[in-house]
Write a protein that holds these residues in place. Structure first.
Motif, PDB file in Angstrom:
ATOM      1  N   ARG A 102      41.343  39.362  53.997  1.00  0.00           N
ATOM      2  CA  ARG A 102      40.882  39.978  53.632  1.00  0.00           C
ATOM      3  C   ARG A 102      39.625  39.665  53.528  1.00  0.00           C
ATOM      4  NH1 ARG A 102      40.502  45.837  52.693  1.00  0.00           N
ATOM      5  NH2 ARG A 102      42.808  45.369  52.435  1.00  0.00           N
ATOM      6  N   LEU A 103      38.258  40.504  54.386  1.00  0.00           N
ATOM      7  CA  LEU A 103      36.736  40.052  54.021  1.00  0.00           C
ATOM      8  C   LEU A 103      36.368  40.469  52.324  1.00  0.00           C
ATOM      9  CD1 LEU A 103      33.941  38.851  54.819  1.00  0.00           C
ATOM     10  CD2 LEU A 103      33.631  41.327  54.990  1.00  0.00           C
ATOM     11  N   GLY A 104      36.044  38.953  51.409  1.00  0.00           N
ATOM     12  CA  GLY A 104      36.083  39.532  50.103  1.00  0.00           C
ATOM     13  C   GLY A 104      36.894  38.882  48.904  1.00  0.00           C
ATOM     14  N   ALA A 105      38.030  38.189  50.162  1.00  0.00           N
ATOM     15  CA  ALA A 105      39.191  37.559  49.507  1.00  0.00           C
ATOM     16  C   ALA A 105      38.265  36.070  48.677  1.00  0.00           C
ATOM     17  CB  ALA A 105      40.836  37.001  50.359  1.00  0.00           C
ATOM     18  N   ARG A 106      39.577  35.663  48.044  1.00  0.00           N
ATOM     19  CA  ARG A 106      39.137  34.657  47.142  1.00  0.00           C
ATOM     20  C   ARG A 106      39.168  33.031  48.243  1.00  0.00           C
ATOM     21  NH1 ARG A 106      43.655  35.222  42.171  1.00  0.00           N
ATOM     22  NH2 ARG A 106      43.902  37.201  42.039  1.00  0.00           N
ATOM     23  N   THR A 107      38.059  32.348  47.952  1.00  0.00           N
ATOM     24  CA  THR A 107      37.695  31.181  48.881  1.00  0.00           C
ATOM     25  C   THR A 107      37.457  30.261  47.802  1.00  0.00           C
ATOM     26  OG1 THR A 107      35.071  31.984  48.276  1.00  0.00           O
ATOM     27  CG2 THR A 107      36.570  32.166  50.503  1.00  0.00           C
ATOM     28  N   VAL A 108      37.317  30.254  46.278  1.00  0.00           N
ATOM     29  CA  VAL A 108      36.885  28.798  45.623  1.00  0.00           C
ATOM     30  C   VAL A 108      37.653  29.348  44.359  1.00  0.00           C
ATOM     31  CG1 VAL A 108      35.291  28.525  46.613  1.00  0.00           C
ATOM     32  CG2 VAL A 108      34.998  30.359  44.467  1.00  0.00           C
ATOM     33  N   PRO A 109      38.063  27.903  43.760  1.00  0.00           N
ATOM     34  CA  PRO A 109      39.380  28.041  42.886  1.00  0.00           C
ATOM     35  C   PRO A 109      38.893  29.039  41.458  1.00  0.00           C
ATOM     36  CG  PRO A 109      38.584  25.647  43.061  1.00  0.00           C
ATOM     37  CD  PRO A 109      37.789  26.850  44.075  1.00  0.00           C
ATOM     38  N   ILE A 110      37.982  29.159  41.127  1.00  0.00           N
ATOM     39  CA  ILE A 110      37.096  30.381  40.215  1.00  0.00           C
ATOM     40  C   ILE A 110      38.110  31.822  40.620  1.00  0.00           C
ATOM     41  CG2 ILE A 110      34.951  29.120  39.130  1.00  0.00           C
ATOM     42  CD1 ILE A 110      33.947  30.489  40.711  1.00  0.00           C
ATOM     43  N   GLY A 111      38.526  31.834  41.835  1.00  0.00           N
ATOM     44  CA  GLY A 111      38.598  33.082  42.124  1.00  0.00           C
ATOM     45  C   GLY A 111      40.002  32.676  40.977  1.00  0.00           C
ATOM     46  N   TRP A 112      40.779  32.066  41.045  1.00  0.00           N
ATOM     47  CA  TRP A 112      41.677  32.140  40.075  1.00  0.00           C
ATOM     48  C   TRP A 112      41.074  32.455  38.842  1.00  0.00           C
ATOM     49  CZ3 TRP A 112      41.462  30.959  45.160  1.00  0.00           C
ATOM     50  CH2 TRP A 112      42.163  30.992  46.184  1.00  0.00           C
ATOM     51  N   GLY A 113      40.437  31.529  38.533  1.00  0.00           N
ATOM     52  CA  GLY A 113      40.319  31.013  37.012  1.00  0.00           C
ATOM     53  C   GLY A 113      39.768  32.196  36.471  1.00  0.00           C
ATOM     54  N   GLN A 114      38.845  33.092  37.345  1.00  0.00           N
ATOM     55  CA  GLN A 114      37.878  34.459  36.839  1.00  0.00           C
ATOM     56  C   GLN A 114      38.724  35.218  35.991  1.00  0.00           C
ATOM     57  OE1 GLN A 114      34.508  33.877  38.524  1.00  0.00           O
ATOM     58  NE2 GLN A 114      33.452  32.600  36.888  1.00  0.00           N
ATOM     59  N   GLU A 115      40.068  35.642  36.458  1.00  0.00           N
ATOM     60  CA  GLU A 115      41.156  36.405  36.743  1.00  0.00           C
ATOM     61  C   GLU A 115      41.329  36.537  35.491  1.00  0.00           C
ATOM     62  OE1 GLU A 115      44.378  38.529  39.660  1.00  0.00           O
ATOM     63  OE2 GLU A 115      44.579  36.812  39.287  1.00  0.00           O
ATOM     64  N   MET A 116      41.117  38.194  34.891  1.00  0.00           N
ATOM     65  CA  MET A 116      41.710  38.786  33.652  1.00  0.00           C
ATOM     66  C   MET A 116      42.975  39.553  33.937  1.00  0.00           C
ATOM     67  SD  MET A 116      38.729  38.650  31.728  1.00  0.00           S
ATOM     68  CE  MET A 116      39.721  39.096  30.013  1.00  0.00           C
ATOM     69  N   ARG A 117      43.520  40.015  33.222  1.00  0.00           N
ATOM     70  CA  ARG A 117      44.546  41.296  33.181  1.00  0.00           C
ATOM     71  C   ARG A 117      44.078  42.623  32.888  1.00  0.00           C
ATOM     72  NH1 ARG A 117      48.029  37.410  31.299  1.00  0.00           N
ATOM     73  NH2 ARG A 117      49.749  37.033  32.571  1.00  0.00           N
ATOM     74  N   ASP A 118      42.271  42.471  31.938  1.00  0.00           N
ATOM     75  CA  ASP A 118      41.737  42.842  31.667  1.00  0.00           C
ATOM     76  C   ASP A 118      40.628  42.836  31.405  1.00  0.00           C
ATOM     77  OD1 ASP A 118      41.081  46.013  29.963  1.00  0.00           O
ATOM     78  OD2 ASP A 118      42.339  46.077  29.169  1.00  0.00           O
ATOM     79  N   GLN A 119      39.759  42.774  32.051  1.00  0.00           N
ATOM     80  CA  GLN A 119      38.952  42.310  32.159  1.00  0.00           C
ATOM     81  C   GLN A 119      37.450  43.370  31.136  1.00  0.00           C
ATOM     82  OE1 GLN A 119      36.662  39.948  35.461  1.00  0.00           O
ATOM     83  NE2 GLN A 119      34.735  42.565  35.276  1.00  0.00           N
ATOM     84  N   ALA A 120      37.887  44.602  31.064  1.00  0.00           N
ATOM     85  CA  ALA A 120      37.025  46.047  30.690  1.00  0.00           C
ATOM     86  C   ALA A 120      37.065  45.761  28.952  1.00  0.00           C
ATOM     87  CB  ALA A 120      37.314  47.670  31.139  1.00  0.00           C
ATOM     88  N   ALA A 121      37.891  45.187  28.508  1.00  0.00           N
ATOM     89  CA  ALA A 121      38.581  44.452  27.215  1.00  0.00           C
ATOM     90  C   ALA A 121      37.432  44.372  26.388  1.00  0.00           C
ATOM     91  CB  ALA A 121      39.658  44.238  26.620  1.00  0.00           C
ATOM     92  N   LEU A 122      36.932  43.276  27.460  1.00  0.00           N
ATOM     93  CA  LEU A 122      35.390  42.495  26.867  1.00  0.00           C
ATOM     94  C   LEU A 122      34.029  43.268  26.585  1.00  0.00           C
ATOM     95  CD1 LEU A 122      35.006  40.167  29.505  1.00  0.00           C
ATOM     96  CD2 LEU A 122      36.104  39.613  27.193  1.00  0.00           C
ATOM     97  N   VAL A 123      34.483  44.515  26.562  1.00  0.00           N
ATOM     98  CA  VAL A 123      33.451  46.027  26.160  1.00  0.00           C
ATOM     99  C   VAL A 123      33.740  46.883  25.582  1.00  0.00           C
ATOM    100  CG1 VAL A 123      31.530  44.337  27.530  1.00  0.00           C
ATOM    101  CG2 VAL A 123      32.698  45.927  28.538  1.00  0.00           C
ATOM    102  N   ARG A 124      34.792  46.853  25.929  1.00  0.00           N
ATOM    103  CA  ARG A 124      35.514  48.664  25.443  1.00  0.00           C
ATOM    104  C   ARG A 124      34.735  49.012  24.215  1.00  0.00           C
ATOM    105  NH1 ARG A 124      41.143  47.224  26.834  1.00  0.00           N
ATOM    106  NH2 ARG A 124      40.292  48.738  29.616  1.00  0.00           N
ATOM    107  N   GLU A 125      34.830  48.690  23.188  1.00  0.00           N
ATOM    108  CA  GLU A 125      34.605  49.178  22.174  1.00  0.00           C
ATOM    109  C   GLU A 125      33.111  49.491  22.011  1.00  0.00           C
ATOM    110  OE1 GLU A 125      36.276  48.170  18.253  1.00  0.00           O
ATOM    111  OE2 GLU A 125      37.697  47.069  18.777  1.00  0.00           O
TER     112      GLU A 125
END
Length: 575
Positions: free
Chosen positions: A125-148
């Motif tokens: 798919r256009l926009g799919a992962r192309t470099v290793p950080i595509g895996w390294g920067q994935e989080m289960r809950d990214q919004a948790a960083l600023v949720r509070e």
């Protein structure tokens, strides 16, 4: 103006990345403070696509660090009252935004915060992962960083959601109580085509206005009008220039002292007869009515006590500050709404009661004014006595006050110049660091303010530790690139002065207080900060002796007035 040969906007096809930008412009967002990354190709392509199709977009400003992006959005809002947007790179960029989000949430500053999301797809798919950080920067809950620190969060799932999601993020951020919202933007979704028929329409979800019931305002006015020893404690100003003037007249008319305890914004001029300094203790001990204007912590319960019969009126966007788990200040009446609107309502109600209390008000005004005049005299004497080697922060404030006298100026202070020795009389002339204490705020916030008001003299004052927290290389680069002629004062005492004060406050006779160099507070050896500023072609100077400071400040301001580039002064001060 678009030409007759250009396409009808309703017939244009945009990628979702371009549509996000175009929709933000359509609803009134002027700037996107952005730090780009590998998730940004559809955003960058959208910028280029919109430019080629002559579609209006917000100004996308390059921010070398996300903390600067959040600080500038904060400062721009203080100058304009307009919600702006910050765009960051996946989870790592969002993490760098977190301090700014905490500050904005504490101060009720609306920001539409967005960051990319690591692509879900690994291929196909256009926009799919192309470099290793595509895996390294994935989080289960990214919004948790600023949720509070955010009022609402969402992840864009389909391109056709763009108008609704942008409108909702903006409307919720801009509703009372104001604050940041967050939207994550998956790269695959941004690459998809988006229907453009709703991109240029008006905002379809208006922010929610809030005002107190008139009956509550009348009840508050009755309490205040019949109080023998009323006092106002204000931290976050009066909301608007109109309310600033009305409030000054109100407290003078009624003879009510105003304490600006840990002030974040100016509520009353420092030369006003009712300005009662920064210490609430002398006034609270006898107070039978206290008006709290937008204060997170109007006093310290550990050292200040109220009379049992004292009634407390709390005013602000969120008078109970419900976002904070522990805050147990009395609130016999809570008046919620935009601070300026509530002050105007209360002032009108007080006018109706003044005839019955004229003689009381005149007598009280004279007594309060006499006490305040003596308090002011002592504060200025303390500042003047700081003209020693090394000089004090209060003396630096006194010199700055003289240097900016008679001109439109706004001072930002982050553990820099204290308010009390300054002579300020205008709304929006003073901002102090947020009570959340996310350091590195003053420098970028002052630049955001200057971006909005190029004609005003904007001064950023800070301690040496706060300056280092601001990522100064990034901030100086922004000041040069955007031609923001701010004056920066770094008050260098080679230590974390706030930490030292906290230690000596808790353990005044302890071992740490008796040491020559307190553990975990020293910042030695100090870098030569002027070299950092010079790297971005700032005008620089060092003020080591008190007698040199006034002339240096005059020269710095003259440079700003004539050359229109930023100026930097490092001031050696006492611990």
């Amino acid at each position: 103006m678009k030409s007759d040969t250009q396409e009808n906007p309703a017939q244009l096809t945009l990628t979702a990345g371009g549509a996000v930008l175009a929709r933000m412009k359509a609803i009134g967002i002027d700037y996107i403070f952005a730090n780009s990354g590998t998730d940004f190709p559809p955003i960058i392509e959208g910028l280029a696509e919109a430019a080629a199709k002559d579609i209006d977009l917000p100004h996308a400003l390059i921010m070398p660090h996300e903390n600067a992006a959040m600080g500038m959005a904060h400062g721009y809002y203080l100058a304009t009252g307009k919600t702006q947007a910050v765009m960051a790179h996946t989870n790592v960029g969002l993490a760098n935004c977190a301090i700014g989000a905490i500050n904005a949430a504490t101060e009720h500053v609306p920001v539409v915060l967005m960051s990319g999301r690591t692509p879900v797809m690994e291929k196909g798919r256009l926009g799919a992962r192309t470099v290793p950080i595509g895996w390294g920067q994935e989080m289960r809950d990214q919004a948790a960083l600023v949720r509070e620190s955010t009022k609402w969060e969402y992840e864009l799932k389909f391109p056709e959601q763009v108008p609704d999601v942008v409108d909702r993020a903006y409307a919720i951020a801009s509703s009372v109580p104001k604050g940041p919202t967050y939207v994550s933007l998956p790269r695959e979704v941004l690459c998809e085509p988006c229907p453009s028929d709703q991109i240029e329409g008006p905002l379809r979800m208006q922010p929610v206005p809030v005002a107190p019931p008139q009956a509550s305002v009348e009840q508050a006015a009755d309490i205040l009008a019949h109080a023998k020893n009323p006092v106002v404690i204000a931290q976050r100003g009066t909301g608007t220039a109109e309310a600033f003037g009305r409030f000054g007249d109100l407290v003078y008319q009624w003879g009510i002292p105003v304490v600006q305890y840990w002030a974040i914004q100016l509520a009353i001029g420092t030369e006003h007869p009712m300005f009662a300094g920064m210490d609430p203790a002398p006034w609270l001990k006898d107070a039978d009515a206290v008006v709290v204007i937008d204060c997170l912590a109007p006093w310290s319960p550990d050292i200040h006590e109220l009379r049992d019969d004292c009634q407390v009126i709390q005013i602000g966007q969120n008078p109970l500050y419900s976002r904070f788990p522990g805050r147990n200040f009395a609130a016999d009446i809570s008046l919620v709404g935009e601070t300026g609107d509530v002050i105007m309502m209360l002032a009108n109600a007080m006018d109706q009661r003044h005839n019955d209390q004229k003689s009381v008000c005149v007598d009280r005004r004279a007594k309060v004014a006499a006490i305040n005049a003596e308090t002011r005299k002592k504060a200025l004497a303390v500042a003047d006595a700081g003209a020693v080697d090394p000089m004090t922060k209060a003396y630096v404030s006194r010199c700055l006050s003289d240097a900016i006298s008679g001109r439109a100026a706004t001072v930002f202070s982050e553990l820099g110049c204290p308010l009390e020795p300054l002579s300020l009389s205008e709304h929006s002339s003073w901002y102090q660091e947020p009570h959340s204490g996310g350091l590195g705020w003053s420098f970028p916030a002052s630049m955001g303010y200057q971006l909005a008001d190029k004609d005003k003299l904007v001064v950023a004052t800070m301690g040496d530790g706060s300056y280092m927290f601001a990522n100064p290389t990034a901030c100086h680069q922004i000041a040069e690139a955007l031609e923001l002629p701010i004056l920066i004062l770094v008050l260098n005492n080679n230590e974390w002065g706030a930490v030292r004060q906290s230690v000596t406050g808790m353990y005044p006779d302890g071992y740490a207080a008796k040491t020559n160099e307190m553990p975990l507070t020293a910042l030695k050896p100090s870098p030569d900060f002027t070299k950092v500023a010079e790297a971005s072609r700032a005008w620089v100077a060092k003020a080591k002796r008190p007698e040199d400071l006034p002339g240096i400040l005059r020269d710095a301001i003259k440079h700003i007035d004539t050359k229109r580039t930023h100026a930097f002064v490092e001031v050696t001060i006492a611990p």
